[in-house]
Design an enzyme around this catalytic site. Structure first.
Site, mmCIF file in Angstrom:
data_model
loop_
_atom_site.group_PDB
_atom_site.id
_atom_site.type_symbol
_atom_site.label_atom_id
_atom_site.label_comp_id
_atom_site.label_asym_id
_atom_site.label_seq_id
_atom_site.Cartn_x
_atom_site.Cartn_y
_atom_site.Cartn_z
ATOM 1 N N SER A 32 0.814 -1.225 0.000
ATOM 2 C CA SER A 32 0.000 0.000 0.000
ATOM 3 C C SER A 32 0.846 1.273 0.000
ATOM 4 O O SER A 32 0.428 2.303 -0.517
ATOM 5 C CB SER A 32 -0.924 -0.011 1.223
ATOM 6 N N GLY A 97 8.130 -1.543 -0.286
ATOM 7 C CA GLY A 97 7.734 -1.404 1.117
ATOM 8 C C GLY A 97 8.341 -2.512 1.955
ATOM 9 O O GLY A 97 9.171 -3.283 1.469
ATOM 10 N N ASP A 99 7.386 -4.974 5.816
ATOM 11 C CA ASP A 99 6.484 -5.207 6.942
ATOM 12 C C ASP A 99 7.160 -4.853 8.266
ATOM 13 O O ASP A 99 6.497 -4.427 9.208
ATOM 14 C CB ASP A 99 6.039 -6.673 6.941
ATOM 15 N N LYS A 109 9.665 -8.960 4.606
ATOM 16 C CA LYS A 109 8.776 -8.618 3.493
ATOM 17 C C LYS A 109 7.968 -9.845 3.117
ATOM 18 O O LYS A 109 8.370 -10.968 3.397
ATOM 19 C CB LYS A 109 9.616 -8.141 2.293
ATOM 20 N N GLY A 112 2.378 -9.013 1.519
ATOM 21 C CA GLY A 112 1.512 -9.024 0.348
ATOM 22 C C GLY A 112 1.734 -10.235 -0.556
ATOM 23 O O GLY A 112 1.201 -10.302 -1.660
ATOM 24 N N GLU A 118 9.644 -9.518 -5.758
ATOM 25 C CA GLU A 118 10.253 -8.347 -5.096
ATOM 26 C C GLU A 118 11.742 -8.581 -4.879
ATOM 27 O O GLU A 118 12.574 -7.703 -5.107
ATOM 28 C CB GLU A 118 9.571 -8.090 -3.751
HETATM 29 O O1 DER Z 1 4.753 -7.713 0.915
HETATM 30 C C1 DER Z 1 5.553 -6.766 1.014
HETATM 31 O O2 DER Z 1 6.763 -6.908 1.341
HETATM 32 C C2 DER Z 1 5.035 -5.394 0.686
HETATM 33 O O3 DER Z 1 6.093 -4.551 0.355
HETATM 34 C C3 DER Z 1 4.160 -4.860 1.829
HETATM 35 O O4 DER Z 1 4.044 -5.776 2.891
HETATM 36 C C4 DER Z 1 4.556 -3.510 2.398
HETATM 37 O O5 DER Z 1 3.601 -3.123 3.363
HETATM 38 P P1 DER Z 1 2.636 -1.849 3.143
HETATM 39 O O6 DER Z 1 1.412 -2.336 2.436
HETATM 40 O O7 DER Z 1 2.379 -1.357 4.540
HETATM 41 O O8 DER Z 1 3.382 -0.835 2.299
#
Ligand code: DER
Length: 258
Positions: A32, A97, A99, A109, A112, A118
């Site tokens: 996000s 991003g 976690d 991470k 998501g 990634e």
């Molecule tokens: O899955 C991940 O690593 C993503 O980058 C995600 O978890 C990052 O978190 P956010 O939705 O708070 O940006």
């Protein structure tokens, strides 16, 4: 609200400080917060962004790039880019991003379930810029996050789950798709995800305190041990940057957090 404005500020600052107009390939992560990075990039002059190519880290990332009308380049096509045949690394900067981020800038991470692509994009990037709001900063990984996200082959999830227990994971579980989907989460690559709770991880600089028999690991050591379990495809521990700057940044963060 406060979190969204913190995310937006982090996204804008990351672009302002780390997107050089001379860059040609930019990795775009998932989650996000990254949407605020793309939002800031989309506000740059088209004369700049039209010269760049944006490499996604999954379906959601790809849609963000497309919706912003930015040039898309899949990582598979990256290596056909003639001018990069002999370059050591191919992507100038990757924004993503996290976690959790610890004091040595190691990350959890995979919240998501996009961490396979990634990590590919991150590892073929010259620079990795983690964009995370204040809630993600922790003294050590797994302070707040439930467990290590692990992408696994659907053929052997139970075997991997037992392998994780044997190295100290506490009730690792296959990530469910509910409420969006009955059954397990299926990643963009057709795999499943196991979340593996461990005791809070040490810092890499605390390796002398490790006790694998009690599930006490450093991020580096646990990452390498989990990858040895057959059926594991990728692990949501991002390390590899623990240079002096990271330690200094971590120390500053620790002081600021007190
Ligand atoms: O899955 C991940 O690593 C993503 O980058 C995600 O978890 C990052 O978190 P956010 O939705 O708070 O940006």
């Amino acid at each position: 609200d406060l979190v969204e404005s913190a995310k937006r500020a982090a996204g804008r600052r990351a672009v302002a400080e780390h997107l050089d107009t001379a860059y040609r390939h930019i990795g775009i992560g998932s989650g996000s917060t990254i949407k605020y990075v793309v939002e800031a990039i989309a506000e740059l002059p088209a004369s700049q962004t039209s010269q760049m190519k944006f490499v996604p880290t999954g379906i959601q990332s790809r849609e963000l790039i497309r919706a912003a009308r930015l040039p898309l380049l899949d990582i598979t096509d990256l290596f056909t880019e003639k001018e990069y045949e002999d370059a050591q690394q191919y992507i100038d900067v990757c924004f993503d991003g996290a976690d959790e981020v610890d004091l040595e800038l190691n990350c959890i991470k995979g919240g998501g379930a996009c961490h396979l692509q990634e990590k590919m994009v991150a590892n073929y990037s010259r620079k990795f810029v983690c964009v995370a709001d204040y809630r993600k900063q922790v003294p050590r990984l797994l302070t707040n996050w439930v467990g290590v996200p692990i992408e696994v082959s659907p053929k052997i999830t139970e075997g991997v789950r037992r392998g994780l227990i044997s190295i100290g994971a506490q009730k690792p579980f296959i990530r469910s798709g509910l409420p969006g989907k009955a059954g397990p989460v299926v990643t963009d690559n057709g795999n499943h995800v196991i979340d593996a709770p461990f005791p809070t991880l040490l810092l890499n600089s605390e390796a002398h305190l490790m006790d694998p028999s009690r599930g006490i690991w450093t991020p580096d050591a646990l990452l390498n041990r989990i990858k040895q379990i057959s059926g594991v495809i990728e692990v949501g521990i991002f390390t590899g940057y623990d240079g002096p700057e990271a330690r200094a940044a971590g120390a500053n963060a620790a002081r600021a957090a007190q």
